[in-house]
Design an enzyme around this catalytic site. Sequence first.
Site, PDB file in Angstrom:
ATOM      1  N   TRP A 127      -3.335  -5.844   5.838  1.00 40.63           N
ATOM      2  CA  TRP A 127      -2.289  -4.811   5.814  1.00 40.63           C
ATOM      3  C   TRP A 127      -2.891  -3.421   5.903  1.00 40.63           C
ATOM      4  O   TRP A 127      -2.324  -2.532   6.550  1.00 40.63           O
ATOM      5  CB  TRP A 127      -1.387  -4.969   4.589  1.00 40.63           C
ATOM      6  CG  TRP A 127      -0.531  -6.192   4.720  1.00 40.63           C
ATOM      7  CD1 TRP A 127      -0.577  -7.317   3.949  1.00 40.63           C
ATOM      8  CD2 TRP A 127       0.479  -6.438   5.725  1.00 40.63           C
ATOM      9  NE1 TRP A 127       0.335  -8.236   4.403  1.00 40.63           N
ATOM     10  CE2 TRP A 127       0.995  -7.733   5.486  1.00 40.63           C
ATOM     11  CE3 TRP A 127       0.987  -5.703   6.799  1.00 40.63           C
ATOM     12  CZ2 TRP A 127       1.999  -8.305   6.280  1.00 40.63           C
ATOM     13  CZ3 TRP A 127       1.989  -6.258   7.583  1.00 40.63           C
ATOM     14  CH2 TRP A 127       2.482  -7.541   7.325  1.00 40.63           C
ATOM     15  N   LYS A 165       9.314  -8.852  -1.165  1.00 41.23           N
ATOM     16  CA  LYS A 165       8.332  -9.567  -1.968  1.00 41.23           C
ATOM     17  C   LYS A 165       8.694  -9.514  -3.448  1.00 41.23           C
ATOM     18  O   LYS A 165       8.964 -10.529  -4.053  1.00 41.23           O
ATOM     19  CB  LYS A 165       6.942  -9.007  -1.723  1.00 41.23           C
ATOM     20  CG  LYS A 165       6.302  -9.608  -0.481  1.00 41.23           C
ATOM     21  CD  LYS A 165       5.849  -8.629   0.510  1.00 41.23           C
ATOM     22  CE  LYS A 165       5.452  -9.318   1.815  1.00 41.23           C
ATOM     23  NZ  LYS A 165       4.976  -8.350   2.804  1.00 41.23           N
ATOM     24  N   ASP A 191       0.661   1.481  -0.385  1.00 35.93           N
ATOM     25  CA  ASP A 191       1.555   0.438   0.124  1.00 35.93           C
ATOM     26  C   ASP A 191       1.667  -0.625  -0.961  1.00 35.93           C
ATOM     27  O   ASP A 191       0.842  -1.517  -1.062  1.00 35.93           O
ATOM     28  CB  ASP A 191       0.968  -0.158   1.413  1.00 35.93           C
ATOM     29  CG  ASP A 191       1.767  -1.367   1.911  1.00 35.93           C
ATOM     30  OD1 ASP A 191       2.789  -1.707   1.281  1.00 35.93           O
ATOM     31  OD2 ASP A 191       1.364  -1.950   2.931  1.00 35.93           O
TER      32      ASP A 191
HETATM   33  C1  LIG Z   1       4.638  -7.735   3.830  1.00 28.66           C
HETATM   34  C2  LIG Z   1       3.802  -6.513   3.791  1.00 28.66           C
HETATM   35  C3  LIG Z   1       3.955  -5.484   4.722  1.00 28.66           C
HETATM   36  C4  LIG Z   1       4.939  -5.564   5.863  1.00 28.66           C
HETATM   37  O1  LIG Z   1       6.202  -5.385   5.372  1.00 28.66           O
HETATM   38  P1  LIG Z   1       7.481  -5.317   6.343  1.00 28.66           P
HETATM   39  O2  LIG Z   1       8.557  -4.960   5.393  1.00 28.66           O
HETATM   40  O3  LIG Z   1       7.616  -6.692   6.945  1.00 28.66           O
HETATM   41  O4  LIG Z   1       7.220  -4.298   7.371  1.00 28.66           O
HETATM   42  C5  LIG Z   1       3.155  -4.375   4.602  1.00 28.66           C
HETATM   43  N1  LIG Z   1       2.258  -4.254   3.606  1.00 28.66           N
HETATM   44  C6  LIG Z   1       2.082  -5.229   2.687  1.00 28.66           C
HETATM   45  C7  LIG Z   1       1.066  -5.043   1.601  1.00 28.66           C
HETATM   46  C8  LIG Z   1       2.839  -6.388   2.751  1.00 28.66           C
HETATM   47  O5  LIG Z   1       2.669  -7.348   1.829  1.00 28.66           O
END
Ligand SMILES: *Cc1c(COP(=O)(O)O)cnc(C)c1O
Length: 360
Positions: free
Chosen positions: A102, A196, A172
């Site tokens: 990521w 998540k 993030d």
């Molecule tokens: C799942 C995830 C993403 C992507 O998220 P989307 O909402 O599908 O764009 C980005 N960063 C992390 C750490 C993730 O776990």
Amino acid sequence: MARVFNFSAGPAMLPEAVLQQAKEEMLDWQGSGMSVMEMSHRGKEFMSIAAQAEADLRELMAIPTNYKVLFLQGGASSQFAMVPMNLLRGKSGADYINTGAWSKKAIAEAKRYCKVNVAATTEASKFSTTPTQAELELGADAAYLHYTPNETIGGVEFPYIPEAGDVPLVADMSSTILSRPVDVSKFGVIYAGAQKNIGPAGLTVVIVREDLVGQTIAGTPTMFNYAAHVESDSMYNTPPTYTWYLAGLAFAHLKNKGGLASMAEINQRKAAKLYAAIDDSDFYANPVTTESRSWMNVPFTLANAELDAVFLKEASELGLMTLKGHRSVGGMRASIYNAMPEAGVDALVELMADFEKRHG
Ligand SMILES: *Cc1c(COP(=O)(O)O)cnc(C)c1O
């Protein structure tokens, strides 16, 4: 009705109490005669739902008043672009820490807008650890420092919050937000896709310090400008109303459960049980250094990869679903976010011991 333990990395499990409440309110939200899905986002009913969700999130995370909370669409992936567009503020470069898949995506997107200085990378260790503060090589004139507190695919998590002085820290938190208390005042921007550890897919929560809003690069589309969303209370256009409502139910649920300190205790205990099951055996392995192991995503391999399919089959027969590891890592991955009951982890640990006895 047989609910399974779903170890998916995302979209992931939701608290059963939240789903039950949504079910009860599905056709008629609190006497309105309407489903939340059918409401105008500008009507007083939805406005109250939206405001309550924000208030509950602010309370849960103790978000200081000089931070705005935005409820957006586009996923964390859109934030990979929105962050540089909004935070460069006249500067030409930004610092990024690379700890896995990521981080890499965030870096690749940022490179479209600025010079990226990789302040540290753990790629040489196959992303099995996090860099220490001393290892960070911060750029001289960086607009911000971006990192991924929890790498969802590698199962690698920072055991500390990086220090960047006056440079805004951007995180993030897609796969770790709400898993424990966090000092929001240390961050310039926190963002997270909801699917998540918050609620269903389709919502992105952004927490941004006020003074960082309003200085976008030329050509930034309105929808990518934090200011447009701040000025309209996340209603510049039609927001993802139902997802926002469900996130609100999840926030209220977490408050009822004792808040983030209580979640931290449970999450730490769940993770410790799973890592103990891995470490106490010669059959299972996890490649991540002890101090950087994720509480949320636990990848592990079997001594014999040919048994992967058998393990997955036996697991699914017990209602332990979606344990197959990410295609880039192989083996298994157990995602054990807030909504994964401790009983789910106990059942997995039991299967692991039993499976090893029979196949190890
Ligand atoms: C799942 C995830 C993403 C992507 O998220 P989307 O909402 O599908 O764009 C980005 N960063 C992390 C750490 C993730 O776990």
